[in-house]
Design an enzyme around this catalytic site. Structure first.
Site, PDB file in Angstrom:
ATOM      1  N   LEU A   1       0.852  -1.198   0.000  1.00 25.60           N
ATOM      2  CA  LEU A   1       0.000   0.000   0.000  1.00 25.60           C
ATOM      3  C   LEU A   1       0.884   1.243   0.000  1.00 25.60           C
ATOM      4  O   LEU A   1       1.632   1.486   0.944  1.00 25.60           O
ATOM      5  CB  LEU A   1      -0.903   0.003   1.230  1.00 25.60           C
ATOM      6  CG  LEU A   1      -1.771   1.257   1.425  1.00 25.60           C
ATOM      7  CD1 LEU A   1      -2.748   1.417   0.284  1.00 25.60           C
ATOM      8  CD2 LEU A   1      -2.517   1.199   2.753  1.00 25.60           C
TER       9      LEU A   1
ATOM     10  N   HIS B   1       7.130   2.352  11.793  1.00 25.39           N
ATOM     11  CA  HIS B   1       7.733   3.570  11.261  1.00 25.39           C
ATOM     12  C   HIS B   1       6.730   4.714  11.378  1.00 25.39           C
ATOM     13  O   HIS B   1       5.506   4.505  11.288  1.00 25.39           O
ATOM     14  CB  HIS B   1       8.103   3.335   9.791  1.00 25.39           C
ATOM     15  CG  HIS B   1       8.984   4.372   9.195  1.00 25.39           C
ATOM     16  ND1 HIS B   1       8.509   5.590   8.752  1.00 25.39           N
ATOM     17  CD2 HIS B   1      10.325   4.375   8.943  1.00 25.39           C
ATOM     18  CE1 HIS B   1       9.501   6.296   8.258  1.00 25.39           C
ATOM     19  NE2 HIS B   1      10.622   5.583   8.370  1.00 25.39           N
TER      20      HIS B   1
END
Length: 344
Positions: free
Chosen positions: A126, A230
């Site tokens: 994605l 992240h």
């Protein structure tokens, strides 16, 4: 209008641009012409394949601006991971060190390498280009995969996973990998990451420690990132958590990012997706609710199309969607054809 569709060979240049823009840590799209081409070919073959149960198919989609033809992003689904190439994870568990004699009882976290998700379906790849991240496009990209899976459930496993990008700095260095590199490897994280993206995973079984790792023996920095994502991945994780995905202790071998999972039938979008006949009407005939945006798609496979718009209304009494002619054109459907949709 933004339209999600299966990738084709004409999208190679756009896919390479996305691979470059995605940066370090995005292992599913390495900057390698041959690999990107093979991903497109494999996707086209998967959409055309007759399937009785999920095997090694990979479905790759692109989000296209229907006016300009520009590719804004991409997303993908792997039908059954680990069937051809082993899929490795660490599982974060516990072991107990207990001595009645010394009256000592210690619980210690351990990381054990495993292949527990073999055969699961995986949502992956994605990426929405930075210039197009405003609005609902990211949510649409994420949730449309579940709509497609609901429409073609026989092509997917009941267990669905998503590997989330772990913590690394702007140069692509992972605190978790730095500890592994110091003790077991002699290559930098970006190189190891790139090899995995190319499908070259032999070095994992050759060099990875075979026995469980005591987490408290890792550096403090490495311990701190186990199961963390992240910064740029946090919005994607929040979306999946709203869908019902949970982290059950599985993390990536290299950056220790979490892998989350859900049963296909428990995913919010799958549960809330409606199917009904399309009624093509003029905008003035729509009984829309202020602020509501619907994601709608046709129910096809190789010619799958999905988009999102406020000019859609659902009539529960007749089990039908009222849509405008331009939306019908984007979906490549005719009046009366069955379509699928959910509130975005």
């Amino acid at each position: 209008m933004q339209v999600l569709r299966p990738i084709s060979n004409k999208d190679f240049a756009a896919l390479k641009t996305i691979a470059i823009e995605s940066g370090h840590g995005f292992t599913s799209l390495p900057v390698d012409d041959d690999l990107l081409s093979s991903k497109i070919v494999r996707s086209e073959q998967s959409f055309d394949k007759t399937v009785k149960q999920p095997q090694d198919e990979g479905y790759l989609f692109v989000l296209e601006d229907s006016d300009t033809g520009e590719i804004l992003g991409t997303t993908a689904i792997e039908a059954a991971v680990g069937m051809q190439t082993p899929l490795y994870h660490y599982h974060l568990g516990k072991t107990v060190h207990h001595s009645r004699t010394l009256n000592v009882y210690n619980t210690v976290d351990i990381l054990s390498m495993c292949n527990d998700y073999t055969g699961a379906s995986e949502i992956c790849t994605l990426f929405l280009r930075e210039a197009f991240r405003q609005g609902l496009a990211g949510r649409f990209l994420s949730r449309s995969r579940f709509n497609f899976m609901a429409l073609h459930a026989d092509r997917f496993s009941d267990t669905v996973i998503a590997e989330m990008r772990g913590v690394s700095d702007e140069d692509g260095h992972s605190p978790f990998w730095q500890w592994l590199q110091e003790h077991f490897f002699s290559i930098e994280f970006p190189q190891a990451d790139h090899l995995v993206g190319l499908g070259d995973k032999v070095f994992i079984s050759e060099l990875m420690p075979k026995y469980p790792i005591y987490a408290n023996l890792l550096s403090k920095k490495a311990q701190a990132v186990i199961g963390q994502v992240h910064e740029k991945t946090k919005p994607a994780l929040r979306l999946l958590e709203k869908e019902g995905f949970e982290h059950r202790g599985y993390v990536d071998l290299f950056d220790a990012g979490p892998t989350v999972e859900s049963r296909l039938h428990n995913i919010k979008t799958v549960r809330e997706t409606k199917r009904g006949k399309a009624q093509i009407v003029e905008s003035g005939e729509l009984d829309t609710v202020n602020g509501e945006t619907w994601s709608v798609s046709n129910c096809r496979l190789a010619d799958f199309r999905a988009t999102f718009d406020t000019r859609v209304s659902w009539c529960a009494k007749s089990s039908s969607f009222r849509i405008t002619a331009d939306i019908a054109s984007a979906l490549k459907i005719v009046d009366g054809e069955e379509i699928s949709g959910f509130l975005l």
